[in-house]
Design an enzyme around this catalytic site. Structure first.
Site, PDB file in Angstrom:
ATOM      1  N   THR A  24      -1.243   3.080  10.299  1.00 50.08           N
ATOM      2  CA  THR A  24      -2.165   2.002  10.726  1.00 50.08           C
ATOM      3  C   THR A  24      -1.735   0.605   9.914  1.00 50.08           C
ATOM      4  O   THR A  24      -1.952  -0.444  10.560  1.00 50.08           O
ATOM      5  CB  THR A  24      -3.540   2.398  10.066  1.00 50.08           C
ATOM      6  OG1 THR A  24      -3.840   3.739   9.860  1.00 50.08           O
ATOM      7  CG2 THR A  24      -4.725   1.962  11.322  1.00 50.08           C
ATOM      8  N   ALA A  54      11.030   2.157   7.876  1.00 49.45           N
ATOM      9  CA  ALA A  54      11.266   3.832   7.723  1.00 49.45           C
ATOM     10  C   ALA A  54      10.084   4.496   8.212  1.00 49.45           C
ATOM     11  O   ALA A  54       8.948   4.046   7.985  1.00 49.45           O
ATOM     12  CB  ALA A  54      11.526   3.884   6.132  1.00 49.45           C
ATOM     13  N   LYS A 115      -2.529   2.574  -4.293  1.00 46.78           N
ATOM     14  CA  LYS A 115      -3.202   2.436  -5.420  1.00 46.78           C
ATOM     15  C   LYS A 115      -3.130   3.591  -6.337  1.00 46.78           C
ATOM     16  O   LYS A 115      -2.997   3.467  -7.538  1.00 46.78           O
ATOM     17  CB  LYS A 115      -4.996   2.468  -5.325  1.00 46.78           C
ATOM     18  CG  LYS A 115      -5.438   3.524  -4.093  1.00 46.78           C
ATOM     19  CD  LYS A 115      -6.381   3.236  -3.254  1.00 46.78           C
ATOM     20  CE  LYS A 115      -5.784   2.236  -2.616  1.00 46.78           C
ATOM     21  NZ  LYS A 115      -5.994   2.509  -0.925  1.00 46.78           N
ATOM     22  N   GLU A 139      -1.852  -6.341  -4.156  1.00 49.59           N
ATOM     23  CA  GLU A 139      -3.028  -6.865  -3.924  1.00 49.59           C
ATOM     24  C   GLU A 139      -3.787  -5.672  -2.813  1.00 49.59           C
ATOM     25  O   GLU A 139      -5.185  -5.657  -3.151  1.00 49.59           O
ATOM     26  CB  GLU A 139      -3.243  -8.244  -3.166  1.00 49.59           C
ATOM     27  CG  GLU A 139      -4.640  -9.087  -2.628  1.00 49.59           C
ATOM     28  CD  GLU A 139      -5.414  -9.253  -3.931  1.00 49.59           C
ATOM     29  OE1 GLU A 139      -4.979 -10.046  -4.424  1.00 49.59           O
ATOM     30  OE2 GLU A 139      -6.255  -8.520  -3.973  1.00 49.59           O
ATOM     31  N   GLY A 197     -14.496   7.682  12.056  1.00 51.62           N
ATOM     32  CA  GLY A 197     -13.119   7.436  11.542  1.00 51.62           C
ATOM     33  C   GLY A 197     -13.019   6.603  10.147  1.00 51.62           C
ATOM     34  O   GLY A 197     -11.895   6.295   9.555  1.00 51.62           O
ATOM     35  N   GLU A 200     -11.316  10.465   6.235  1.00 46.41           N
ATOM     36  CA  GLU A 200     -10.222  11.084   6.509  1.00 46.41           C
ATOM     37  C   GLU A 200     -10.611  12.711   6.748  1.00 46.41           C
ATOM     38  O   GLU A 200     -11.498  13.187   6.226  1.00 46.41           O
ATOM     39  CB  GLU A 200      -9.049  11.070   5.412  1.00 46.41           C
ATOM     40  CG  GLU A 200      -8.829  10.000   4.734  1.00 46.41           C
ATOM     41  CD  GLU A 200      -7.920   9.432   5.308  1.00 46.41           C
ATOM     42  OE1 GLU A 200      -6.819   9.941   5.892  1.00 46.41           O
ATOM     43  OE2 GLU A 200      -7.533   8.078   4.705  1.00 46.41           O
ATOM     44  N   ASP A 211     -10.281   7.697  -5.417  1.00 42.38           N
ATOM     45  CA  ASP A 211      -9.788   6.614  -4.872  1.00 42.38           C
ATOM     46  C   ASP A 211     -10.361   5.397  -5.549  1.00 42.38           C
ATOM     47  O   ASP A 211      -9.754   4.636  -5.750  1.00 42.38           O
ATOM     48  CB  ASP A 211     -10.164   6.369  -3.148  1.00 42.38           C
ATOM     49  CG  ASP A 211      -9.891   5.198  -2.607  1.00 42.38           C
ATOM     50  OD1 ASP A 211      -8.693   4.875  -2.133  1.00 42.38           O
ATOM     51  OD2 ASP A 211     -10.628   4.308  -2.625  1.00 42.38           O
ATOM     52  N   LYS A 215      -8.582   2.327  -8.435  1.00 40.10           N
ATOM     53  CA  LYS A 215      -8.962   1.082  -8.262  1.00 40.10           C
ATOM     54  C   LYS A 215      -9.529   0.565  -9.510  1.00 40.10           C
ATOM     55  O   LYS A 215      -9.146  -0.505 -10.090  1.00 40.10           O
ATOM     56  CB  LYS A 215      -9.875   0.934  -7.150  1.00 40.10           C
ATOM     57  CG  LYS A 215      -9.028   1.305  -5.819  1.00 40.10           C
ATOM     58  CD  LYS A 215     -10.330   1.107  -4.449  1.00 40.10           C
ATOM     59  CE  LYS A 215      -9.597   1.615  -3.368  1.00 40.10           C
ATOM     60  NZ  LYS A 215     -10.514   1.829  -2.126  1.00 40.10           N
TER      61      LYS A 215
HETATM   62  N1  HSE Z   1     -10.404   5.224   1.717  1.00 42.28           N
HETATM   63  C1  HSE Z   1     -10.662   4.202   1.133  1.00 42.28           C
HETATM   64  C2  HSE Z   1     -12.087   3.728   1.322  1.00 42.28           C
HETATM   65  C3  HSE Z   1      -9.746   2.899   1.514  1.00 42.28           C
HETATM   66  O1  HSE Z   1     -12.976   4.280   2.191  1.00 42.28           O
HETATM   67  O2  HSE Z   1     -12.546   2.580   0.941  1.00 42.28           O
HETATM   68  C4  HSE Z   1      -8.372   3.038   0.870  1.00 42.28           C
HETATM   69  O3  HSE Z   1      -8.610   2.900  -0.400  1.00 42.28           O
END
Ligand code: HSE
Length: 442
Positions: A24, A54, A115, A139, A197, A200, A211, A215
């Site tokens: 995406t 790639a 990240k 960023e 959506g 995941e 995740d 960050k």
């Molecule tokens: N999956 C992350 C979120 C976005 O739901 O914020 C990518 O870091």
């Protein structure tokens, strides 16, 4: 070339770009690069040319893409002489790490949205970029187009950051917001997030907080000029949050959010330490973060001179992430054309990362206790024996009169002492069940 030297493009020679990955984000990066080529030329001071893309599946239909640009040999593309900047939007850790290190070691600047990789291997990546005198931009790794990385690296470079906290994961915010606004269970809200959506097919990285922890590691490192890695971040996800927790919080004017909290604390030795953590957190419903709905992100930065700043927006998705990647690409390309480097990672402060057990936190403890005379006083005594001060104690009558529901909110205490307290409560004959423990902030 010695460390820190930079090179410039020969006049008029286009800056060659390789894009690794065409999901995406990669698709959107390629589209915007093509559509806005003239703008980029003006902003950079010279043209940018896409040398190759790639992909893992050469057979896949990719409308509008010149097939001659596609390759499944990412390493050869990275090493091509006419590639000056590598954009990595593949994801994962080991394979992109190999490609990015190859690019940096060959003197190419890198823009990545990765990240997990930056949070796990920042030292190796940053050292390779320094040795080659090239840029490493990321960023897009934190909250997509919300310019929090650039703000910490550049705009607030002259200030002292005290605290960075906020909502940095859209999927979990969507789920908690759905549970709060509709009374949905965690499972139903996750199913809705998947259907729309946001989540995941395998939502583990989001719902377990990984995740957000990546960050948090990146934000703490930048803010406190100290290397904080993913493994340094205390991490707890939202999978144990129930509709009852949300209901109990709402009744007393609180909202549950998954927060990343990065701050400085003073250790027992009087020295400053840093801490970064991610966990479900009760915040007053009047706090601006409480009204951040759906999959939006919002980050507060408390700085000594600038005061409190809030950054809000869409922190995920192809378009916002591509926007951040392209902003970085313009910066890296400008440096290729005009010379110089973007400010890199600075870890000069090199503060110790605090043991999470030593970090001051506050608990909201929801439990079922025996409904007998004196139980409240006994439980309060247990808290005071551990030196934990109580802010509020609320008792709710239950249908079965042998039980009382007790909700205790503490003042700040050492995390380890609060944990021990919960273990003691769980072992106590008077406590039938500790239903939930959620930290509180603000
Ligand atoms: N999956 C992350 C979120 C976005 O739901 O914020 C990518 O870091």
């Amino acid at each position: 070339m010695t460390a820190q030297e930079t090179t410039t493009q020969p006049a008029g020679k286009p800056v060659g770009v390789a894009v690794l990955g065409m999901g995406t984000v990669g698709t959107e990066v390629v589209r915007l690069l093509r559509e806005n080529a003239d703008d980029f030329t003006h902003r950079i001071g010279g043209p940018v040319e896409l040398r190759g893309i790639a992909v893992s599946d050469l057979g896949k239909d990719r409308p509008g893409i010149d097939r001659a640009l596609l390759t499944d040999d990412a390493l050869s593309l990275v090493n091509r002489d006419d590639v000056d900047i590598v954009v990595e939007v593949i994801g994962g850790i080991d394979y992109p790490r190999e490609l990015i290190l190859a690019a940096l070691n060959a003197g190419k600047s890198v823009v990545t949205a990765n990240k997990a990789l930056v949070a796990a291997h920042a030292d190796a990546l940053s050292e390779a970029a320094d040795n080659a005198g090239v840029d490493l931009y990321f960023e897009a790794a934190v909250a997509a187009a919300i310019p929090v990385v650039g703000m910490l690296r550049r705009s607030l470079a002259g200030d002292r950051i005290e605290r960075i906290f906020g909502i940095v994961n859209g999927t979990t915010n969507f789920i908690l917001d759905a549970m709060t606004s509709t009374g949905a269970t965690y499972e139903d809200a996750l199913a809705e997030a998947t259907r729309l959506g946001y989540a995941e097919a395998d939502p583990t990285a989001d719902v377990e907080g990984h995740d957000a922890a990546s960050k948090a590691a990146i934000l703490a490192s930048l803010g406190f000029h100290t290397r904080v890695n993913f493994d340094d971040v205390y991490c707890e996800g939202i999978t144990r949050i129930t509709a009852e927790d949300i209901d109990a919080a709402t009744k007393v004017g609180y909202t549950i959010k998954l927060l990343a909290i990065c701050e400085k604390i003073t250790g027992d030795d009087g020295e400053e330490q840093v801490t970064a953590r991610v966990h479900p957190t009760l915040i007053p419903s009047s706090h601006p973060l409480a009204s951040v709905s759906k999959s939006y992100n919002a980050i507060y930065v408390d700085a000594e001179a600038a005061g409190s700043l809030m950054f809000y927006g869409n922190g995920a998705g192809g378009d916002p992430t591509a926007s951040a990647v392209l902003g970085d690409l313009v910066g890296a390309a400008r440096n290729k054309v005009h010379g110089g480097r973007a400010p890199g990672d600075s870890t000069y402060a090199n503060l110790a990362v605090a043991d999470f057990g030593d970090v001051p936190t506050r608990y909201h403890i929801d439990m079922l206790v025996n409904d007998r005379t004196g139980v409240l006083a006994d439980i309060a005594t247990r808290f005071s024996a551990k030196g934990i001060s109580l802010r509020t104690v609320r008792q709710e009558e239950q249908e079965r009169h042998s039980h009382a529901r007790l909700i205790v909110v503490t003042h700040q205490a050492r995390e380890a002492d609060l944990r021990d307290m919960v273990a003691e409560l769980e072992a106590s004959e008077d406590v039938q069940k500790v239903s939930s423990v959620i930290r509180l902030d603000g």
